[in-house]
Design a protein around this motif. Structure first.
Motif, PDB file in Angstrom:
ATOM      1  N   TRP A  99      59.625 -17.067 -11.021  1.00 53.65           N
ATOM      2  CA  TRP A  99      59.224 -16.945  -9.623  1.00 53.65           C
ATOM      3  C   TRP A  99      59.994 -15.814  -8.945  1.00 53.65           C
ATOM      4  CZ3 TRP A  99      58.262 -22.278  -6.886  1.00 53.65           C
ATOM      5  CH2 TRP A  99      57.376 -23.037  -7.665  1.00 53.65           C
ATOM      6  N   GLU A 100      59.299 -14.791  -8.558  1.00 52.35           N
ATOM      7  CA  GLU A 100      59.924 -13.670  -7.855  1.00 52.35           C
ATOM      8  C   GLU A 100      60.501 -14.155  -6.520  1.00 52.35           C
ATOM      9  OE1 GLU A 100      58.701  -9.507  -5.582  1.00 52.35           O
ATOM     10  OE2 GLU A 100      57.175 -10.748  -6.552  1.00 52.35           O
ATOM     11  N   GLY A 101      61.738 -13.826  -6.270  1.00 50.17           N
ATOM     12  CA  GLY A 101      62.336 -14.133  -4.973  1.00 50.17           C
ATOM     13  C   GLY A 101      63.001 -15.489  -4.871  1.00 50.17           C
ATOM     14  N   PHE A 102      62.837 -16.349  -5.867  1.00 44.54           N
ATOM     15  CA  PHE A 102      63.411 -17.690  -5.735  1.00 44.54           C
ATOM     16  C   PHE A 102      64.940 -17.640  -5.761  1.00 44.54           C
ATOM     17  CE2 PHE A 102      65.219 -21.608  -7.399  1.00 44.54           C
ATOM     18  CZ  PHE A 102      64.698 -22.523  -6.497  1.00 44.54           C
ATOM     19  N   GLY A 103      65.556 -18.219  -4.716  1.00 42.41           N
ATOM     20  CA  GLY A 103      67.010 -18.286  -4.640  1.00 42.41           C
ATOM     21  C   GLY A 103      67.695 -16.948  -4.473  1.00 42.41           C
ATOM     22  N   LYS A 104      66.949 -15.938  -4.042  1.00 39.17           N
ATOM     23  CA  LYS A 104      67.493 -14.583  -3.945  1.00 39.17           C
ATOM     24  C   LYS A 104      67.977 -14.217  -2.541  1.00 39.17           C
ATOM     25  CE  LYS A 104      66.630 -13.417  -8.246  1.00 39.17           C
ATOM     26  NZ  LYS A 104      67.747 -13.243  -9.209  1.00 39.17           N
ATOM     27  N   TYR A 105      67.690 -15.061  -1.556  1.00 40.43           N
ATOM     28  CA  TYR A 105      67.980 -14.698  -0.167  1.00 40.43           C
ATOM     29  C   TYR A 105      69.173 -15.493   0.357  1.00 40.43           C
ATOM     30  CZ  TYR A 105      63.479 -12.409  -0.496  1.00 40.43           C
ATOM     31  OH  TYR A 105      62.440 -11.591  -0.884  1.00 40.43           O
ATOM     32  N   TYR A 117      55.419 -23.036   8.745  1.00 42.88           N
ATOM     33  CA  TYR A 117      55.686 -21.868   7.911  1.00 42.88           C
ATOM     34  C   TYR A 117      54.531 -20.866   7.970  1.00 42.88           C
ATOM     35  CZ  TYR A 117      56.775 -19.165   3.681  1.00 42.88           C
ATOM     36  OH  TYR A 117      57.056 -18.153   2.789  1.00 42.88           O
ATOM     37  N   LEU A 118      54.874 -19.609   8.234  1.00 42.40           N
ATOM     38  CA  LEU A 118      53.949 -18.479   8.350  1.00 42.40           C
ATOM     39  C   LEU A 118      53.022 -18.582   9.569  1.00 42.40           C
ATOM     40  CD1 LEU A 118      52.904 -17.814   4.620  1.00 42.40           C
ATOM     41  CD2 LEU A 118      54.677 -16.659   5.965  1.00 42.40           C
ATOM     42  N   LYS A 119      53.342 -19.493  10.496  1.00 39.08           N
ATOM     43  CA  LYS A 119      52.503 -19.654  11.689  1.00 39.08           C
ATOM     44  C   LYS A 119      53.352 -19.710  12.954  1.00 39.08           C
ATOM     45  CE  LYS A 119      48.712 -21.997   9.284  1.00 39.08           C
ATOM     46  NZ  LYS A 119      47.873 -23.229   9.219  1.00 39.08           N
ATOM     47  N   ALA A 120      54.354 -18.859  13.026  1.00 41.74           N
ATOM     48  CA  ALA A 120      55.210 -18.805  14.207  1.00 41.74           C
ATOM     49  C   ALA A 120      54.379 -18.481  15.444  1.00 41.74           C
ATOM     50  CB  ALA A 120      56.296 -17.752  14.024  1.00 41.74           C
ATOM     51  N   GLY A 121      54.635 -19.187  16.523  1.00 43.95           N
ATOM     52  CA  GLY A 121      53.911 -18.956  17.768  1.00 43.95           C
ATOM     53  C   GLY A 121      52.622 -19.741  17.895  1.00 43.95           C
ATOM     54  N   GLN A 122      52.231 -20.449  16.827  1.00 45.15           N
ATOM     55  CA  GLN A 122      51.005 -21.247  16.870  1.00 45.15           C
ATOM     56  C   GLN A 122      51.362 -22.734  17.023  1.00 45.15           C
ATOM     57  OE1 GLN A 122      48.177 -20.353  13.702  1.00 45.15           O
ATOM     58  NE2 GLN A 122      49.122 -18.353  13.374  1.00 45.15           N
ATOM     59  N   PRO A 123      50.445 -23.547  17.513  1.00 43.71           N
ATOM     60  CA  PRO A 123      50.725 -24.983  17.648  1.00 43.71           C
ATOM     61  C   PRO A 123      50.994 -25.624  16.288  1.00 43.71           C
ATOM     62  CG  PRO A 123      48.787 -24.365  18.934  1.00 43.71           C
ATOM     63  CD  PRO A 123      49.129 -23.188  18.083  1.00 43.71           C
ATOM     64  N   VAL A 124      51.949 -26.536  16.270  1.00 46.19           N
ATOM     65  CA  VAL A 124      52.254 -27.284  15.048  1.00 46.19           C
ATOM     66  C   VAL A 124      51.178 -28.337  14.832  1.00 46.19           C
ATOM     67  CG1 VAL A 124      53.925 -28.857  13.980  1.00 46.19           C
ATOM     68  CG2 VAL A 124      54.731 -26.885  15.291  1.00 46.19           C
ATOM     69  N   SER A 125      50.814 -28.576  13.585  1.00 44.80           N
ATOM     70  CA  SER A 125      49.800 -29.572  13.256  1.00 44.80           C
ATOM     71  C   SER A 125      50.155 -30.932  13.845  1.00 44.80           C
ATOM     72  CB  SER A 125      49.667 -29.710  11.739  1.00 44.80           C
ATOM     73  OG  SER A 125      48.903 -30.847  11.392  1.00 44.80           O
ATOM     74  N   ASN A 149      62.677 -17.468   2.870  1.00 40.28           N
ATOM     75  CA  ASN A 149      62.267 -16.152   3.367  1.00 40.28           C
ATOM     76  C   ASN A 149      60.811 -16.242   3.818  1.00 40.28           C
ATOM     77  OD1 ASN A 149      61.010 -13.227   2.671  1.00 40.28           O
ATOM     78  ND2 ASN A 149      63.132 -13.038   3.324  1.00 40.28           N
ATOM     79  N   GLU A 150      60.594 -16.095   5.099  1.00 40.37           N
ATOM     80  CA  GLU A 150      59.244 -16.262   5.654  1.00 40.37           C
ATOM     81  C   GLU A 150      58.477 -14.942   5.578  1.00 40.37           C
ATOM     82  OE1 GLU A 150      57.189 -18.825   9.229  1.00 40.37           O
ATOM     83  OE2 GLU A 150      59.138 -17.911   9.588  1.00 40.37           O
ATOM     84  N   ASP A 151      57.914 -14.714   4.433  1.00 35.33           N
ATOM     85  CA  ASP A 151      57.165 -13.498   4.168  1.00 35.33           C
ATOM     86  C   ASP A 151      55.799 -13.908   3.615  1.00 35.33           C
ATOM     87  OD1 ASP A 151      56.067 -11.192   2.741  1.00 35.33           O
ATOM     88  OD2 ASP A 151      58.060 -10.285   2.913  1.00 35.33           O
ATOM     89  N   PRO A 152      54.697 -13.322   4.116  1.00 33.59           N
ATOM     90  CA  PRO A 152      53.362 -13.709   3.642  1.00 33.59           C
ATOM     91  C   PRO A 152      53.157 -13.589   2.138  1.00 33.59           C
ATOM     92  CG  PRO A 152      53.193 -12.404   5.645  1.00 33.59           C
ATOM     93  CD  PRO A 152      54.637 -12.358   5.224  1.00 33.59           C
ATOM     94  N   LYS A 153      53.992 -12.787   1.466  1.00 33.55           N
ATOM     95  CA  LYS A 153      53.812 -12.668   0.014  1.00 33.55           C
ATOM     96  C   LYS A 153      54.278 -13.926  -0.711  1.00 33.55           C
ATOM     97  CE  LYS A 153      58.113 -10.250  -1.291  1.00 33.55           C
ATOM     98  NZ  LYS A 153      58.643  -9.018  -1.926  1.00 33.55           N
ATOM     99  N   TYR A 154      54.996 -14.808   0.006  1.00 34.56           N
ATOM    100  CA  TYR A 154      55.396 -16.089  -0.552  1.00 34.56           C
ATOM    101  C   TYR A 154      54.570 -17.187   0.112  1.00 34.56           C
ATOM    102  CZ  TYR A 154      59.466 -13.293  -1.945  1.00 34.56           C
ATOM    103  OH  TYR A 154      60.294 -12.324  -2.467  1.00 34.56           O
ATOM    104  N   PRO A 155      53.647 -17.809  -0.587  1.00 35.10           N
ATOM    105  CA  PRO A 155      52.717 -18.758   0.031  1.00 35.10           C
ATOM    106  C   PRO A 155      53.327 -20.082   0.470  1.00 35.10           C
ATOM    107  CG  PRO A 155      52.396 -18.706  -2.344  1.00 35.10           C
ATOM    108  CD  PRO A 155      53.360 -17.608  -2.019  1.00 35.10           C
ATOM    109  N   ALA A 156      54.541 -20.392   0.027  1.00 32.28           N
ATOM    110  CA  ALA A 156      55.164 -21.662   0.395  1.00 32.28           C
ATOM    111  C   ALA A 156      56.673 -21.487   0.519  1.00 32.28           C
ATOM    112  CB  ALA A 156      54.848 -22.722  -0.664  1.00 32.28           C
TER     113      ALA A 156
END
Length: 239
Positions: free
Chosen positions: A209-215, A50-58, A109-116
């Motif tokens: 929680w802003e955005g929860f269940g909204k997408y 999450y939030l690390k598309a294109g980077q190696p997975v842990s 929703n993969e947006d940096p404003k949502y940390p998880a």
């Protein structure tokens, strides 16, 4: 004159039949899509952190005996699908270690404003009910395995198998409605939007929680909750 009247009547009947057929065809639900494997049992292609598309997975996320395995310990981040989904049917199997916790989260929703991932996506709980304290928290078992986490008590309680055994999960999202199943038993049934959904959220930990269940469209996530968990036979079809 009678012939002309009959012809006109016949043409009118034909036009009405054609109109009705066209209307029925245009409003018919499109056929279900084909099943698509989200995991081939060999590698994590099609997934990213999450939030690390294109980077190696842990390296805490590995493939072990045909299953995705999270080795435990915090910090790796949730695994999410590269693709986003709206209406779909998802099937997979999961196995949890003793005393462990994880989850299957959707419409992320993969947006940096949502940390998880769980800041926006509802969760189908993955848990060792016998040993993890979350099973006794919440209300009426709404944090037990198979439940819609913290939002709805299980339709069928105690559907999960013990830690160390494989559970088969199914999640169906269609036309603003969701159903969750565990080992063939329905565990959740709820709208994904509207007044009833809003009331459920207002009575949960997510109420502010802003955005929860909204997408209505988003990624599917496998949760890093710091504990060992396995997922396999993951497939989806869009509805």
């Amino acid at each position: 004159m009678n012939y002309l009247r009959l012809s006109a009547a016949g043409l009118l009947a034909l036009a009405l039949t054609f109109s009705q057929h066209t209307q029925a065809t245009s409003t018919a639900k499109p056929p279900k899509g084909k099943w698509e494997n989200l995991f081939d049992g060999k590698d994590l292609k099609g997934w990213h952190t999450y939030l690390k598309a294109g980077q190696p997975v842990s390296d805490k996320w590995t493939v072990e005996d045909g299953a995705i395995h999270y080795a435990g310990g915090r910090g790796a981040g949730d695994l999410v699908t590269d693709k986003e989904y709206g209406d779909f049917e998802l099937e997979l199997e999961w196995k949890i270690a003793e005393g462990a916790n994880s989850g299957i989260i959707y419409h992320v929703n993969e947006d940096p404003k949502y940390p998880a991932t769980y800041r926006t996506g509802p969760e189908m709980q993955v848990l060792d009910n016998e040993r993890h304290p979350d099973a006794k928290m919440g209300k009426d078992g709404n944090r037990t395995a198979g439940a819609l986490y913290d939002l709805q008590k299980p339709v069928t309680p105690n559907a999960a198998k013990p830690a160390g055994e494989w559970n088969k999960a199914r999640l169906v999202i269609s036309n603003g409605h969701a159903e969750q199943y565990l080992n063939g038993k329905k565990t959740a049934d709820y709208p994904t939007s509207g007044p009833e959904w809003d009331k459920m959220v207002a009575n949960s930990k997510f109420k502010d929680w802003e955005g929860f269940g909204k997408y209505p469209v988003g990624h599917i996530a496998l949760q890093d909750h710091g504990d060992q968990v396995w997922f396999r036979n993951i497939r989806i079809r869009e509805l």
